[in-house]
Design an enzyme around this catalytic site. Sequence first.
Site, short mmCIF file in Angstrom:
data_model
loop_
_atom_site.label_atom_id
_atom_site.label_comp_id
_atom_site.label_asym_id
_atom_site.label_seq_id
_atom_site.Cartn_x
_atom_site.Cartn_y
_atom_site.Cartn_z
CE LYS A 43 4.18 -6.38 -13.91
NZ LYS A 43 4.29 -5.05 -14.40
CB ILE A 80 -0.94 -1.54 -25.00
CG1 ILE A 80 0.32 -0.76 -25.39
CG2 ILE A 80 -1.57 -2.19 -26.21
CD1 ILE A 80 1.39 -1.61 -26.05
CE LYS A 91 4.58 -6.60 -18.09
NZ LYS A 91 5.56 -5.63 -18.56
N1 LIG Z 1 5.17 1.32 -12.54
C1 LIG Z 1 4.69 0.89 -13.70
O1 LIG Z 1 4.96 1.50 -14.73
C2 LIG Z 1 3.82 -0.33 -13.75
C3 LIG Z 1 3.33 -0.74 -15.00
C4 LIG Z 1 2.46 -1.84 -15.07
C5 LIG Z 1 2.12 -2.51 -13.90
N2 LIG Z 1 2.65 -2.10 -12.71
C6 LIG Z 1 2.27 -2.85 -11.50
O2 LIG Z 1 1.56 -1.97 -10.63
C7 LIG Z 1 1.81 -2.35 -9.29
C8 LIG Z 1 2.35 -1.14 -8.52
O3 LIG Z 1 3.55 -0.72 -9.16
P1 LIG Z 1 4.24 0.69 -8.80
O4 LIG Z 1 5.27 0.91 -9.85
O5 LIG Z 1 3.21 1.73 -8.58
O6 LIG Z 1 4.97 0.32 -7.44
P2 LIG Z 1 5.60 1.31 -6.37
O7 LIG Z 1 5.83 2.66 -6.94
O8 LIG Z 1 6.72 0.58 -5.73
O9 LIG Z 1 4.43 1.45 -5.30
C9 LIG Z 1 4.01 0.40 -4.49
C10 LIG Z 1 3.05 0.95 -3.44
O10 LIG Z 1 2.58 -0.12 -2.63
C11 LIG Z 1 2.71 0.24 -1.28
N3 LIG Z 1 2.92 -0.95 -0.48
C12 LIG Z 1 3.89 -1.88 -0.62
N4 LIG Z 1 3.76 -2.81 0.33
C13 LIG Z 1 2.69 -2.47 1.08
C14 LIG Z 1 2.06 -3.01 2.23
N5 LIG Z 1 2.53 -4.12 2.80
N6 LIG Z 1 0.98 -2.39 2.71
C15 LIG Z 1 0.51 -1.28 2.15
N7 LIG Z 1 1.07 -0.71 1.06
C16 LIG Z 1 2.14 -1.29 0.55
C17 LIG Z 1 3.91 1.17 -1.21
O11 LIG Z 1 3.82 1.99 -0.05
P3 LIG Z 1 4.90 3.16 0.25
O12 LIG Z 1 4.74 4.15 -0.87
O13 LIG Z 1 4.46 3.74 1.55
O14 LIG Z 1 6.23 2.50 0.27
C18 LIG Z 1 3.72 1.96 -2.51
O15 LIG Z 1 2.84 3.04 -2.29
C19 LIG Z 1 2.76 -3.55 -9.34
O16 LIG Z 1 2.01 -4.74 -9.33
C20 LIG Z 1 3.42 -3.38 -10.70
O17 LIG Z 1 3.89 -4.59 -11.24
C21 LIG Z 1 3.48 -1.03 -12.61
#
Ligand SMILES: NC(=O)c1ccc[n+]([C@@H]2O[C@H](COP(=O)([O-])OP(=O)(O)OC[C@H]3O[C@@H](n4cnc5c(N)ncnc54)[C@H](OP(=O)(O)O)[C@@H]3O)[C@@H](O)[C@H]2O)c1
Length: 431
Positions: free
Chosen positions: A109, A140, A209
């Site tokens: 977002k 949702i 959002k």
């Molecule tokens: N978590 C939720 O419930 C949720 C809900 C809605 C939306 N989102 C959105 O979904 C997205 C991901 O969220 P998340 O919670 O899954 O985050 P997360 O658990 O912190 O995972 C981020 C991933 O991105 C990788 N990454 C970060 N920088 C990178 C780079 N420079 N090159 C390659 N890979 C890189 C990290 O690698 P490493 O694992 O090796 O560190 C990790 O695997 C975000 O935009 C977030 O706002 C998340």
Amino acid sequence: MTDMTPLRLGIAGLGTVGAGVVKIIRQKANLLASRTGRPVVITAVSARSRDKDRGVNLADYAWEDDPVALATRDDVDVFVELMGGDEGPAKDATEAAIAAGKDVVTANKALLAHHGHALAQSAEAAGRVIRFEAAVAGGIPVVKSLTEGLAGNDIDRVMGVMNGTCNYILTRMESAGLPYDEVFKEANQLGYLEADPNLDVGGIDAGHKLALLAAIAYGTRVDFDAVELEGIGSITIDDIKHAADMGYKIKLLGVAQLTGRGLEQRMTPCLVPATSPLGQLEGGTNMVVIEGDQVGQIVLRGAGAGEGPTASAVMSDVIDIARGTRISTFGKPAVELEDSRAARTSAPAPYYLRMMLDDKPGALAKIATVLGEAGISIDRMRQYDHAGGTAPVLIVTHKTTREALDSAISGFEATKILADGPVAIRIEAVS
Ligand SMILES: NC(=O)c1ccc[n+]([C@@H]2O[C@H](COP(=O)([O-])OP(=O)(O)OC[C@H]3O[C@@H](n4cnc5c(N)ncnc54)[C@H](OP(=O)(O)O)[C@@H]3O)[C@@H](O)[C@H]2O)c1
């Protein structure tokens, strides 16, 4: 004839959401193929650390250290961006993917709130799509509801509780009778807060959002800078109790509506009736309320975050692309999106006012006079027991403007009858 060509995904980001998406694709290959008419496969993945155990087998996929290299691979049709961040690798790789002729699915977002219009324009000029169901209210299907299910409506208002952490904090303060600081610490220990907590409690994440929903609902360019933002840090347990006494709950509520004044976008604490669906929303759950001129009110409620719900939303976008469903990023072509014409003032509303009155003769009358001089009439007023020469006073006003309220607040300062406050919180009319 059915196209049996596999849809090939390149997934950048293997954290909570990315690992969830890989699991679904591995576990539900047959279901996905039968629902889309073609195999959905992963060809390559990327994250920061190659060695991390992510609870899912990645051996079948090519690895790229650089998300830009992943996004531009010849064997990738759809770039799935699940890294996060409004600049840096997420933006670079998304732009590279579009330039290389890939469709994009993202949960980001922040990226879209800041760069959504430019990205949509370049994607659409290149005949590509950007889909972002997971970016708003997690599991949702609210983007789909607005762009498809409700596309025959003029949208009167979109409202939402879209940050589960804030709703957890506010409802926990009420149920446990604990102050904000303590519940904030608790939420941090439970891992509910972002690395920068202000993204949650400052309303920024939910504001991103709201800006995306407003763009779809009103066919305007995403205008995050115009979102009026106020976090929950100044809400006290007393406000929560007093609001409850008067039949309200306090929520960090997003509201977007287009009126003669222009587009209003607010992500601020609001009082809502305790009996309304928004008022009854407990814990980390999200709720989006959409009011359309034909459909009336729609209430969508569900998990706004977490591995399964967010990956479910990512898959909905992937499945649409596999089926050949191609919808403009914000529901109408980016070149036709209008300037948001941001409203400079918000629609009149009743307000909740809390103040600590110096307990002197005539003080209450002075309050009423100041409000009257600002053109504000009182709907309800309550005075609580005196303590140490001061007494809390609560007022619910009739509908008034924010300007009138600000003028009354300056008037209170001039009278020097307040020991503290006033705190003013908007009361949003919802059923
Ligand atoms: N978590 C939720 O419930 C949720 C809900 C809605 C939306 N989102 C959105 O979904 C997205 C991901 O969220 P998340 O919670 O899954 O985050 P997360 O658990 O912190 O995972 C981020 C991933 O991105 C990788 N990454 C970060 N920088 C990178 C780079 N420079 N090159 C390659 N890979 C890189 C990290 O690698 P490493 O694992 O090796 O560190 C990790 O695997 C975000 O935009 C977030 O706002 C998340």
